[in-house]
Design an enzyme around this catalytic site. Structure first.
Site, PDB file in Angstrom:
ATOM      1  N   GLY A 169       1.105   9.936   1.600  1.00  0.00           N
ATOM      2  CA  GLY A 169      -0.312  10.295   1.670  1.00  0.00           C
ATOM      3  C   GLY A 169      -0.695  11.256   0.562  1.00  0.00           C
TER       4      GLY A 169
ATOM      5  N   LYS B  65      -0.320   1.787   7.264  1.00  0.00           N
ATOM      6  CA  LYS B  65      -1.501   2.647   7.437  1.00  0.00           C
ATOM      7  C   LYS B  65      -2.620   2.142   6.536  1.00  0.00           C
ATOM      8  CE  LYS B  65       1.572   6.544   7.818  1.00  0.00           C
ATOM      9  NZ  LYS B  65       1.997   7.607   6.901  1.00  0.00           N
TER      10      LYS B  65
ATOM     11  N   ARG C 216      14.367  13.580   2.066  1.00  0.00           N
ATOM     12  CA  ARG C 216      13.493  14.749   1.956  1.00  0.00           C
ATOM     13  C   ARG C 216      14.278  16.050   2.047  1.00  0.00           C
ATOM     14  NH1 ARG C 216       8.051  12.618   5.187  1.00  0.00           N
ATOM     15  NH2 ARG C 216       7.097  11.772   3.303  1.00  0.00           N
TER      16      ARG C 216
ATOM     17  N   GLY D 102       7.075   7.987   2.550  1.00  0.00           N
ATOM     18  CA  GLY D 102       8.297   8.257   3.298  1.00  0.00           C
ATOM     19  C   GLY D 102       9.055   6.979   3.632  1.00  0.00           C
TER      20      GLY D 102
HETATM   21  P1  ADP Z   1       4.872   4.809   3.573  1.00  0.00           P
HETATM   22  O1  ADP Z   1       5.517   5.752   4.554  1.00  0.00           O
HETATM   23  O2  ADP Z   1       5.822   4.333   2.527  1.00  0.00           O
HETATM   24  O3  ADP Z   1       3.602   5.353   3.009  1.00  0.00           O
HETATM   25  P2  ADP Z   1       3.587   3.375   5.721  1.00  0.00           P
HETATM   26  O4  ADP Z   1       3.907   4.504   6.626  1.00  0.00           O
HETATM   27  O5  ADP Z   1       2.174   3.106   5.410  1.00  0.00           O
HETATM   28  O6  ADP Z   1       4.442   3.478   4.365  1.00  0.00           O
HETATM   29  O7  ADP Z   1       4.117   2.008   6.323  1.00  0.00           O
HETATM   30  C1  ADP Z   1       5.466   1.770   6.572  1.00  0.00           C
HETATM   31  C2  ADP Z   1       5.597   0.766   7.671  1.00  0.00           C
HETATM   32  O8  ADP Z   1       4.844  -0.390   7.402  1.00  0.00           O
HETATM   33  C3  ADP Z   1       7.011   0.283   7.855  1.00  0.00           C
HETATM   34  O9  ADP Z   1       7.513   0.882   9.037  1.00  0.00           O
HETATM   35  C4  ADP Z   1       6.882  -1.241   7.977  1.00  0.00           C
HETATM   36  O10 ADP Z   1       7.582  -1.760   9.078  1.00  0.00           O
HETATM   37  C5  ADP Z   1       5.400  -1.422   8.175  1.00  0.00           C
HETATM   38  N1  ADP Z   1       4.878  -2.717   7.743  1.00  0.00           N
HETATM   39  C6  ADP Z   1       5.030  -3.323   6.558  1.00  0.00           C
HETATM   40  N2  ADP Z   1       4.452  -4.547   6.555  1.00  0.00           N
HETATM   41  C7  ADP Z   1       3.925  -4.720   7.773  1.00  0.00           C
HETATM   42  C8  ADP Z   1       3.229  -5.789   8.409  1.00  0.00           C
HETATM   43  N3  ADP Z   1       2.946  -6.917   7.771  1.00  0.00           N
HETATM   44  N4  ADP Z   1       2.840  -5.618   9.688  1.00  0.00           N
HETATM   45  C9  ADP Z   1       3.128  -4.481  10.341  1.00  0.00           C
HETATM   46  N5  ADP Z   1       3.783  -3.438   9.810  1.00  0.00           N
HETATM   47  C10 ADP Z   1       4.192  -3.562   8.540  1.00  0.00           C
HETATM   48 MG    MG Z   2       5.113   6.164   6.600  1.00  0.00          MG
END
Ligand code: ADP
Ligand code: MG
Length: 401
Positions: free
Chosen positions: A382, A199, A34, A358
């Site tokens: 988001g 999330k 970023r 992120g």
């Molecule tokens: P992004 O930032 O790409 O939008 P999120 O913040 O929603 O993604 O999620 C990222 C997190 O999701 C990572 O830290 C990862 O460890 C977690 N994650 C992925 N699969 C699982 C799972 N099955 N159970 C719990 N956490 C998970």
């Molecule tokens: Mg995230």
């Protein structure tokens, strides 16, 4: 929207709302994507002789200073990326900020302390947010909105401040919005979407809109367990959003009716507890099981090898791919295989590939992929999801006026 070139920035104090919300581990930046993404905007303003005031949030402090969320390490890294000194204000609108800004010469850069150390930044109350925006506005002459990761937030620095200063859209946001248009207005098919991450409730909403656009939706990460539960499977202690089950069932029904294919894991990697993502201690009870055989005391933490293969097949002929959310807990090597497989499948396709979020963007780099091989790595998770949901984004609306 006005561009930076439409503003007379020479000798002016230009407030740049950036998104420098980088992942930190023990005070060290683990992924500087970023910072690098917004650096060209700052460099452009520097070259044009502006006095550049950069501001961002970091993490979710509670409206007051909290040292673990200080932007101080980011100022250092930003200076390295820009190849020039970046001064740092130890507050956002207080004595330090005023003094640092007053000391700026033309073509110099300062970074303010975390915007969210001030309750006014995220306040729901318009007057409280407005009062904080007034204080921010007093520091600057012009505003450049370039914090793409925050445009979906109705926050003082994103939404209220541009109403108080002549403003323009930064180059990063302009690029991000251009890419998102390619995912909404003029999509090349097959259009495949991969959703993962943790999330779940944030992301279920986007499916509603994608059902009218995507050809296939691949579900991994935490969200997968709500889908598996909706199909009547035991999901043990996996992430589960019970209240979303009716919504998920409705999506599955609409998908079947409209020919949108949902692809849900057929096998998963499990353990009795969440892995230690700092020490990477080995996972003694690591096991792959079919998705309908998750024991009640186990947690699903990645997609299994059969699912990796299945996802790769569903991505092979794609012409457009949007991927948001790691499909497993990639921060631990035992559960990084699924996310690696998805990243590799994106690269193996001839699709225009967009990675949003992120953690997803960080995963791609941390797992050793070359970010330049992807069509676009978005700095906003988001924000890009809400754009794809068809919502109007406060930070973009504010730049229009
Ligand atoms: P992004 O930032 O790409 O939008 P999120 O913040 O929603 O993604 O999620 C990222 C997190 O999701 C990572 O830290 C990862 O460890 C977690 N994650 C992925 N699969 C699982 C799972 N099955 N159970 C719990 N956490 C998970
Ligand atoms: Mg995230």
């Amino acid at each position: 929207m006005k561009k930076i070139e439409d503003l007379q920035v020479n000798g002016q104090r230009v407030f740049v709302r950036a998104d420098l919300n980088v992942p930190l581990s023990n005070g060290a930046i683990t992924d500087d994507g970023r910072i690098r993404a917004v650096a060209p905007t700052i460099a452009k303003l520097v070259a044009a002789g502006a006095k550049v005031i950069v501001a961002s949030h970091l993490g979710r402090p509670k409206g007051e200073p909290d040292p673990q969320y200080s932007l101080a390490p980011v100022a250092v890294r930003l200076g390295e990326v820009l190849g020039r000194p970046v001064s740092f204000a130890t507050d956002t609108v207080g004595e330090s900020a005023k003094a640092t800004v007053a000391a700026l010469g033309d073509g110099e850069v300062t970074l303010l302390e975390n915007l969210r150390f001030n309750a006014g930044e995220t306040a729901k109350d318009d007057a409280e947010r407005g009062a904080f925006a007034d204080e921010l506005a007093a520091l600057a002459d012009l505003y450049v909105g370039d914090g793409f990761g925050a445009v979906h937030r109705k926050h003082a620095s994103v939404y209220d401040l541009p109403a108080r200063l002549p403003h323009a859209v930064g180059d990063l946001i302009a690029t991000e919005v251009g890419v998102l248009k390619r995912l909404t207005d003029e999509v090349e098919r097959p259009y495949v979407v991969v959703l993962g991450g943790s999330k779940v409730s944030d992301k279920v909403g986007v499916i509603d809109n994608l059902l009218g656009k995507a050809d296939r939706i691949l579900i991994g990460g935490g969200m997968a367990y709500t889908f598996l539960a909706a199909q009547g499977h035991e999901v043990g202690i996996s992430l589960l959003q019970k209240d979303q089950i009716p919504t998920v069932l409705e999506y599955l029904k609409r998908g079947a009716e409209t020919g949108v294919e949902f692809v849900i894991p057929v096998d998963v990697a499990i353990s009795a507890s969440f892995p230690d993502t700092k020490t990477h201690a080995p996972v003694e009870d690591f096991e792959i099981v079919d998705a309908d055989k998750i024991p009640a005391d186990k947690e699903g933490l990645d997609i299994g090898p059969k699912t990796q293969q299945l996802f790769a097949e569903k991505l092979a002929d794609a012409k457009t791919v949007f991927w948001n959310g790691p499909v497993g807990v990639f921060e631990h090597p035992a559960f990084a295989e699924g996310t690696k497989a998805v990243a590799q499948a994106l690269l193996d396709s001839d699709a225009f590939t967009v990675v949003g979020g992120g953690d997803s963007a960080a995963a791609v780099r941390i797992l050793g992929f070359d970010e330049n091989e992807f069509g676009h790595i978005s700095t906003g998770g988001g924000a890009s999801l809400e754009y794809l949901e068809g919502k109007s984004l406060p930070g973009l609306t504010a730049l229009e006026g």
